[in-house]
Design an enzyme around this catalytic site. Structure first.
Site, mmCIF file in Angstrom:
data_model
loop_
_atom_site.group_PDB
_atom_site.id
_atom_site.type_symbol
_atom_site.label_atom_id
_atom_site.label_comp_id
_atom_site.label_asym_id
_atom_site.label_seq_id
_atom_site.Cartn_x
_atom_site.Cartn_y
_atom_site.Cartn_z
ATOM 1 C CE LYS A 69 -3.297 -2.234 3.115
ATOM 2 N NZ LYS A 69 -3.800 -2.201 4.525
ATOM 3 C CG ASP B 274 6.843 2.478 0.517
ATOM 4 O OD1 ASP B 274 7.575 1.606 -0.006
ATOM 5 O OD2 ASP B 274 6.174 2.263 1.545
ATOM 6 C CG ASP C 128 14.956 -1.275 3.998
ATOM 7 O OD1 ASP C 128 15.780 -0.460 4.403
ATOM 8 O OD2 ASP C 128 14.533 -2.211 4.704
ATOM 9 C CE LYS D 22 15.256 3.146 5.781
ATOM 10 N NZ LYS D 22 14.600 2.232 6.755
ATOM 11 C CG PHE E 270 10.830 2.482 10.618
ATOM 12 C CD1 PHE E 270 11.138 1.334 9.905
ATOM 13 C CD2 PHE E 270 9.500 2.871 10.730
ATOM 14 C CE1 PHE E 270 10.122 0.569 9.327
ATOM 15 C CE2 PHE E 270 8.492 2.112 10.162
ATOM 16 C CZ PHE E 270 8.806 0.960 9.449
ATOM 17 C CG ASP F 110 2.690 0.649 7.247
ATOM 18 O OD1 ASP F 110 3.565 0.482 6.379
ATOM 19 O OD2 ASP F 110 2.237 -0.265 7.949
HETATM 20 P P1 5GP Z 1 12.826 -3.961 0.741
HETATM 21 O O1 5GP Z 1 12.115 -5.126 0.092
HETATM 22 O O2 5GP Z 1 13.566 -3.053 -0.194
HETATM 23 O O3 5GP Z 1 13.632 -4.382 1.919
HETATM 24 O O4 5GP Z 1 11.736 -3.127 1.473
HETATM 25 C C1 5GP Z 1 10.755 -2.495 0.881
HETATM 26 C C2 5GP Z 1 9.597 -2.387 1.831
HETATM 27 O O5 5GP Z 1 10.001 -2.392 3.224
HETATM 28 C C3 5GP Z 1 8.944 -1.065 1.604
HETATM 29 O O6 5GP Z 1 7.975 -1.145 0.596
HETATM 30 C C4 5GP Z 1 8.357 -0.771 2.969
HETATM 31 O O7 5GP Z 1 7.093 -1.383 3.069
HETATM 32 C C5 5GP Z 1 9.283 -1.438 3.959
HETATM 33 N N1 5GP Z 1 10.220 -0.467 4.574
HETATM 34 C C6 5GP Z 1 11.562 -0.472 4.482
HETATM 35 N N2 5GP Z 1 12.109 0.567 5.143
HETATM 36 C C7 5GP Z 1 11.052 1.240 5.684
HETATM 37 C C8 5GP Z 1 10.950 2.441 6.476
HETATM 38 O O8 5GP Z 1 11.910 3.136 6.845
HETATM 39 N N3 5GP Z 1 9.688 2.823 6.824
HETATM 40 C C9 5GP Z 1 8.572 2.128 6.464
HETATM 41 N N4 5GP Z 1 7.398 2.609 6.862
HETATM 42 N N5 5GP Z 1 8.627 1.010 5.698
HETATM 43 C C10 5GP Z 1 9.872 0.578 5.328
HETATM 44 MG MG MG Z 2 5.836 -1.367 1.103
#
Ligand code: 5GP
Ligand code: MG
Length: 189
Positions: free
Chosen positions: A42, A99, A102, A130, A151, A158
């Site tokens: 979302k 969004d 990470d 990040k 975070f 969220d």
């Molecule tokens: P990845 O798959 O790149 O590790 O993470 C992507 C997802 O992790 C994002 O779509 C998000 O939902 C969540 N995420 C990673 N870092 C953050 C953060 O700092 N804040 C929030 N709210 N969600 C995060």
């Molecule tokens: Mg997400």
């Protein structure tokens, strides 16, 4: 809700300027192509809604979602819980919008799936990047802001389902994680 925030990282005006500039770059890159914006639910809903309204191009809009297995034993394993329609993807250029980038796992998995479903090309676009937390070597083709390892919540992002409706991006206070009984690095979905 506001007492849960440590500080504002990007105020509303900075986001408006960044999305304007991003929209200009995306318009130049996708001009003349048959393309679909695939928004990752979302978290990217507000970002994607603001971005597509600034693209003066013919395009389609699709949605995807990927969640970590809650009961699985393999770390990093993702389940795709929402798919774009085949006709939105097959033979088309895709701008995959999330969004935040990470670890990189979400966009890496969705990118591969979209190519598997017949997308002609997939480029990635994120509000926040990040790089310190990257596990999969993936760079976003388009991004608005780089952030350190904090975070972030707001503007779609969220924590435990809350804070998405904040009009800015803020850092969540560590006490809020503690109160939820989770350590910081486990707080990511
Ligand atoms: P990845 O798959 O790149 O590790 O993470 C992507 C997802 O992790 C994002 O779509 C998000 O939902 C969540 N995420 C990673 N870092 C953050 C953060 O700092 N804040 C929030 N709210 N969600 C995060
Ligand atoms: Mg997400």
């Amino acid at each position: 809700m506001l007492q849960d925030l440590e500080r504002i990282l990007f105020p509303e005006e900075a986001i408006v300027r960044a999305v304007d500039s991003l929209a200009t770059r995306v318009t130049e890159s996708f001009h003349g192509t048959e393309f679909t914006v695939v928004a990752v639910l979302k978290g990217s809903c507000i970002f994607a809604a603001d971005l597509v309204r600034r693209l003066p191009l013919p395009m389609e809009l699709g949605f995807a979602a990927a969640e970590s297995y809650r009961t699985g034993t393999l770390p990093g394993e993702l389940e795709i819980t929402c798919f774009p329609r085949e006709e939105e993807v097959r033979g088309r250029e895709v701008l995959l919008v999330d969004d935040i980038l990470d670890s990189g796992r979400t966009l890496d998995v969705l990118r591969r799936k979209l190519l598997g479903w017949g997308a002609a090309r997939v480029r990635t676009c994120v509000l926040l990047d990040k790089p310190a937390r990257r596990v999969v070597p993936l760079q976003a083709d388009f991004r608005c802001f780089e952030i350190e390892d904090v975070f972030a919540v707001g503007y779609g992002l969220d924590f435990a389902g809350r804070y998405r409706n904040l009009p800015y991006v803020a850092e969540l206070r560590e006490e809020v994680y503690a109160a939820a009984g989770r350590v910081r690095t486990e707080a990511r979905p």
